[in-house]
Motif scaffolding. Sequence first.
Motif, short mmCIF file in Angstrom:
data_model
loop_
_atom_site.label_atom_id
_atom_site.label_comp_id
_atom_site.label_asym_id
_atom_site.label_seq_id
_atom_site.Cartn_x
_atom_site.Cartn_y
_atom_site.Cartn_z
N CYS A 74 -15.19 -56.92 27.26
CA CYS A 74 -14.53 -55.71 26.75
C CYS A 74 -14.47 -54.68 27.87
O CYS A 74 -15.41 -54.53 28.66
N THR A 75 -13.32 -53.95 27.96
CA THR A 75 -13.13 -52.88 28.94
C THR A 75 -12.81 -51.59 28.19
O THR A 75 -11.94 -51.56 27.33
N ALA A 76 -13.53 -50.50 28.56
CA ALA A 76 -13.28 -49.17 27.99
C ALA A 76 -12.94 -48.24 29.13
O ALA A 76 -13.65 -48.19 30.14
N ARG A 77 -11.81 -47.50 28.98
CA ARG A 77 -11.38 -46.64 30.08
C ARG A 77 -10.80 -45.34 29.55
O ARG A 77 -10.28 -45.26 28.44
N ASN A 78 -10.94 -44.28 30.38
CA ASN A 78 -10.22 -43.02 30.19
C ASN A 78 -9.87 -42.49 31.57
O ASN A 78 -10.04 -43.22 32.58
N GLU A 79 -9.45 -41.25 31.67
CA GLU A 79 -8.96 -40.74 32.95
C GLU A 79 -10.05 -40.59 33.98
O GLU A 79 -9.76 -40.43 35.17
N HIS A 80 -11.35 -40.68 33.55
CA HIS A 80 -12.44 -40.53 34.50
C HIS A 80 -12.96 -41.86 35.05
O HIS A 80 -13.72 -41.85 36.02
N GLY A 81 -12.60 -42.99 34.36
CA GLY A 81 -13.09 -44.26 34.88
C GLY A 81 -13.04 -45.35 33.85
O GLY A 81 -12.52 -45.18 32.74
N THR A 82 -13.56 -46.52 34.26
CA THR A 82 -13.52 -47.72 33.43
C THR A 82 -14.93 -48.32 33.35
O THR A 82 -15.62 -48.45 34.36
N ALA A 83 -15.32 -48.71 32.11
CA ALA A 83 -16.61 -49.35 31.89
C ALA A 83 -16.40 -50.76 31.36
O ALA A 83 -15.40 -51.02 30.66
N SER A 358 -12.98 -37.48 42.50
CA SER A 358 -13.56 -38.78 42.87
C SER A 358 -14.48 -39.31 41.79
O SER A 358 -15.31 -40.21 42.04
N SER A 359 -14.36 -38.78 40.58
CA SER A 359 -15.16 -39.30 39.48
C SER A 359 -14.74 -40.72 39.16
O SER A 359 -13.56 -41.07 39.23
N ALA A 360 -15.72 -41.58 38.81
CA ALA A 360 -15.43 -42.98 38.48
C ALA A 360 -16.64 -43.58 37.79
O ALA A 360 -17.73 -43.02 37.81
N VAL A 361 -16.42 -44.77 37.16
CA VAL A 361 -17.52 -45.52 36.55
C VAL A 361 -17.85 -46.68 37.47
O VAL A 361 -16.97 -47.48 37.82
N TYR A 362 -19.10 -46.78 37.87
CA TYR A 362 -19.55 -47.84 38.78
C TYR A 362 -20.36 -48.85 37.97
O TYR A 362 -21.15 -48.48 37.08
N GLN A 363 -20.13 -50.13 38.25
CA GLN A 363 -20.88 -51.21 37.61
C GLN A 363 -21.75 -51.90 38.66
O GLN A 363 -21.30 -52.14 39.77
N CYS A 364 -22.99 -52.21 38.21
CA CYS A 364 -23.91 -52.98 39.03
C CYS A 364 -24.17 -54.30 38.32
O CYS A 364 -24.55 -54.32 37.15
N ASN A 365 -23.97 -55.43 39.02
CA ASN A 365 -24.17 -56.76 38.47
C ASN A 365 -25.26 -57.46 39.29
O ASN A 365 -25.09 -57.69 40.49
N ALA A 366 -26.38 -57.75 38.62
CA ALA A 366 -27.49 -58.47 39.27
C ALA A 366 -27.50 -59.89 38.73
O ALA A 366 -27.61 -60.09 37.51
N THR A 367 -27.42 -60.90 39.60
CA THR A 367 -27.22 -62.28 39.14
C THR A 367 -28.14 -63.23 39.90
O THR A 367 -28.37 -63.08 41.11
#
Length: 1104
Positions: A74-83, A358-367
Amino acid sequence: HQSPKDYIVDPRENIVIHCEARGKPHPSFSWTRNGIHFDVDKDAKVIMKPRSGTLVIDISGGEKAEAYEGVYQCTARNEHGTALSNNIIIRQSRSPLWSKEQIKPIFVQEGMPLVLRCQPPAGLPPPIIFWMDNSKLSPAQSRRVSQGLNGDLYFSNVMTEDSRSDYICYARFPHTQTIQQKQILILSVLTSDEPLEERQPVFLVPSDFVSAKLVLRGQVLELECIAEGLPTPEISWIKVSGELPAKRTSFQNFEKTLRIVHVSEADAGEYHCTAKNRLGSTHHIIHVSVKASPYWISAPQNLVLAPLETGVLTCRAGGNPKPTIAWFMNGVPIESQPYSSRTVEDDTIIFTEVQTGSSAVYQCNATNEYGYLLSNAFLNVLAEPPRVLTPLNTVYQVIMDKPAFLNCVSFGSPIPRVTWFKDSRSSILVGDPYVFHDNGTLEIPVARVVHSGKYTCVARNSLGISENHVYLEVKEPTRIVKQPEYMVVQRNSDVVFVCKVKHDPSLIPTMIWLKDNGELPDDERFIVDSESLTIREVTENDEGTYTCIMNTTLDQDSVSAKLSVVEKPDAPTDLELTDPGVRSVQLSWIPGDEHNSPIKKFLIQYEDALHSSGTWNNLTEVPGTKTMAHLKLSPYVHYSFRVLAVNDVGYSLPSLPTHVYKTKPAAPDENPSDIKAMGMEHSNLVISWKPLTGLQSNGPGLQYNIMWRQMDVDKDWNSETVANVSKFVVAGTPTFVPYEVKVQALNDYGNGPKPPIIIGYSGEDLPVSAPENVWVRVQNSTLAEVHWEPVPAKAVILTGILATTPQVYYWKERSLHRHTTHSHAHHMEQQTLNFTGNRSHGKIPGLHPYSIYLLNVRVFNGRGEGPASSSLSFKTPEGVPGRPAFLRVTNSNLDSLTLEWGPPHERNGHLTGYILTYQSGKSTYNPSQMMSQLWLYRYSMRYKFYISAKTLKGPGSSTTEEFATIMDGAMASRQVDIATQGWFIGLMCAIALLILILLIVCFIKRNKGGKYPGEYPSTSPWFSLVLPGRGSAIKPWSRTPSSGTVKRDESDDSLVDYGEGGDGQFNEDGSFIGQYSGKTERDGVQAHESSEAPSPVNAMNSFV
C-alpha cells in the motif's frame, strides 16, 4: 495500521487487507500487487474504503480466494511525501484430505518398540494432530506411550493392553475449523510364553547420534528425544555450555520435550538428552544455532527542521546475519534522487542547511535472509513562530512532598527554547529544586507549601516569543491517623473498625470501605459513618480483610485490618472404638470445625451405666493435634465415651456417645484408703476406712476383710469380713494400748493386694489424780507465776500421750479497793490456760492490778479432765490507774473558768492525786479534789486540758477537754476602760503581791516534803476549789499532738512459761503471741510512770 506480512485468509470469508495512514492534507492511497500497480477500479469485487487504503475483496459470489493470492503493498501520499506499507503476502488457507491408501493391520511382538505414523497432508497453516479411537477417547499417554512433535505415536515397548482395532489420527486445520481423519490403524500385540527380553535404550527420535536445530530469536525452541527400551527409559536434559534458563524452560511430554520460550542468542549451544534404564543409557547431542530476523535498535523518527537547520535520520537494526540498510524517499530508492543538502552514510542520513520545499517521507528497509523491516519517517521543513499549547491559567494541585509537573507544551520551528519564572519576571528559575525537561515541563521533585504560586513559561525561537501562566497549589496530604485494628471476636458480638483521617481543609475526603477488596455486603448490619464501620451481630460470613480508603481528588490513603470470628469448636463426630483389650480400648474421632480458634485439647469423658448411670466423668485429655487416644479401663464397668473439643473460646458441645463397651470383672486392684484405728470408749477400738467406689470394686460382691491384733502381745490376727460399711468396732480391749490393723478388699473374683499395716490405740480413760503442792509467785500487778508438782505416773491411768497435760483455771474474786463499783463486785468469768508437755510451772498474764484471784490446776487427756487441785488465792499489787471518767469546763467567764472531773473507773490501787496539764502549766491536786478554777489572761483563744489520776505506781492515762474563749466588742471596750483606771491598777498590784507571798510559802512547804496525805477520796462526787489568786496565764493551745506511752513492768520471763488461753495468745507449739501485761487505754495522751504528763509545756507550775 496495516495487515500482517504473512496473511493467511479463510476462503469462506471476504479478504480484508488493512492500510491506514494520516496526514495533512489527508493522503490518497494506491496498491501494487506482485510489484505491479493494482487498479482497484477495474475489479468490481474489490473496493477501497473511503478515506482509507483498506481493501475489501468480495468472494461471496463463488470467486476463489486463491485468485487474489500475491504480494500486496500500500502507498499513501500527499503533497508533502509518500509512505509505504510492508509487503503483505496473501495466501489462502488449505485443509487437504489424506490420500487414500491401503493400511494393513500391524502385528508386533510384546515388549518391542513401535511407531504409528500419522503423516498428515500439508496444510496452510500446518494442522494440529491428535489420536483417538472410535469412542472419541485418546490413548493413555505415559513415559512408555506418547505423541511426538510430528504427530506420530511412539511406543517405547508395546504391551498386550495396546492391542486395539481403532487407532485413528486426526488433523485439525485451525483457519477453516475442519478436522480430517486418517484411515483406521489396527494393532495386534503378539504374546509368548518366554519371558520378555530386556533392552538398553535406543533413540527413536532423533535417529542419529548428533543433530542440529536452527531457531530464530524470539521464537520457541522445542527439542525432542524419544527412546525405546525395556524397561521404559527415562529422559533427562542438560546444556553443555551453560545452565538452562529456569524461567523460560519447561519439560513436556513426560520429559521427552525440552521447550524454551523467547529464545535469545544466549540459548545457542550444545544440548544433551540422555535415555536411561537399568540396563544402560544412551545420549544424543543437538547443536542449536540461533539466528535473528531484523529487529529495531533505533527506528527512524519524524524530523521537523527549520530552513537552513541541520538534522539527522537514523535507522539502526540488529539481526543475524547483520541486515543491510536501504533508504527510499517517497517510495523511490534514494540513490536515484540526488540532493546536495543530504548525505547518506549507511544507516544515517545527514541533512545540512535544508531548504523550504524539501519536505519528504523517507523509508528505511533493513533486510537479511530471515526477513525485513520497513519504517517511514517524515522530514518536515517548516518555519513557524512558537505557540504554547498548554491551556492558559491552568491550576495544578499536588500533595505536599510529592512531585509536581507543570506543563508547557509548545510548537514552533525552529524548536522553541522554554524558560520559567515564578510570581514575578525578575529572574529565571534555574537549578535545585527544579528539573527542566526537554519537552518544556517544569518538575519540582518534592513539592512544599512555599512552592505554591503563579508560574510563567516563555517559549522563544528566532521567529518570535509566546508565554503562558499556570498556578501551583500544594495541599496537605490525606492521612489516616487512627486506623482499624485486627479484631478477633465471638459470633453475634458487635465490631467497630475506627478510621479517622486528617486532610487538607480545601479537599473533601470520601470514605470507602471494602471487604476482601470488594464492596461491602448489602446488609443492614453494616453501618458506615464518617469515621467508623460497625458490624452488628457478627457471623462467620463476615470474616475477611476490611480496608478503609480515604479518597480526595489528589490522593488517597488506605489501611486494612482483618476480622476473625471465633467460636467454640463444633463437637467431634464419628467416634469409633478399635483395638479392644482386657483393660484398654482405642478411641478415635473426627474433629469439628475450629471456627478460627485452634483446638487446644480434647477432653474424653465416660459414663458407667452399671454403677452411676447418667453421670459423666472426666477420663483423660489429649492434645488438640491428636484424633485418637489409647484408653486405660477398669474391670466390671459398662463404658460409654464422648469427646469434647476445647479452644481459647471454650468447650464444644459433647459428641454423641459411643456404644456401650463392657469390661470383664476381676479381683480388686486396690484396698480401701484412709485407714484409721482409735478408741471411742476406754474398752474398744474403732477401725474406719474410705470405701471403694463402684468403679474401684472391679466386680460384684465387694467386701472388706478386717484384721487386727494387739501389738507385741498377740501373734495371730483376728479377722472379720463385712460389706456395705465403712467402720468396724472391736470391743473388750484394754485401755489405750497399741493395735496393728489391716483392711483388705475382696469380691467374687478374688482378694485385693496385700494391705499395709497401720498402728492405732484403743480408747482412753479419764485422769484420776490432781497436781499437788500448788503455789503462786506474783511478779507484778498483771503477771503471776504458778507452780505445781506433776501427777505421778503411778497415780494416773495412762491413757495417752496427753495424760498429764496440765490445765490452770483462774478467776478474779474481787478488787481490793473498798469503793469498787457494783459492776466489778462480782466474780469474773473463769479463764483457762493450757501448758503443753510435762510442765511443773507456768505464767498467767493479763491480770487486773490490786485484785484477789483464785486458781486450781488439773490434768487432761483425749478423754477429758481429771479432778482439780485445791483452790489457791493470791493478790496482785497496785498498778497505774485508768483515765478519769470525765473532764469538763463549767462556769467560764472573761478571766476564769472551772474544770470538773470524775475519778477513774479502774483505780488499780490507792489514788494519791491528780495531775492537770495545759499549754503553759501543770497543776497537781489531792485525790479528793474534783474541781479547779483557772484564771485566763488571753481571750478569743482555744485551750486543751489533760487530767490524769495517780497511784503509788505513777500516773495513768489522761482524759482531755478543749475550750475556746470568745469576747464581744462591748466587753472588750469595757475591759480596756477599766484597765486605764488608777484604782484598778492598784488592786492588781496588791493581788500580785499576795500571790508572790503564797508561792514562796508553797515552795518552802514542798521542800519540807509536805503534801496532801494520800487518802481515799470522799464519796461525794464533786469538789470545788477556788484558788486564792490568779494562776499563770494559759497560753493558746498548740495543735502539735501530744504523745506518751505506758511503761510496762520489765520482766525476763521466757515465753514458754505462759499458758494457752486467757488474755494471752499462743500458737500451736505453745509459744506466746501478743502481750501479757495489763491492757492500757490509748485514747488521748498516755501517762509516763513519772508524775509528768506529756504535753508541749514550756513552763511547769505546781499547786499543792
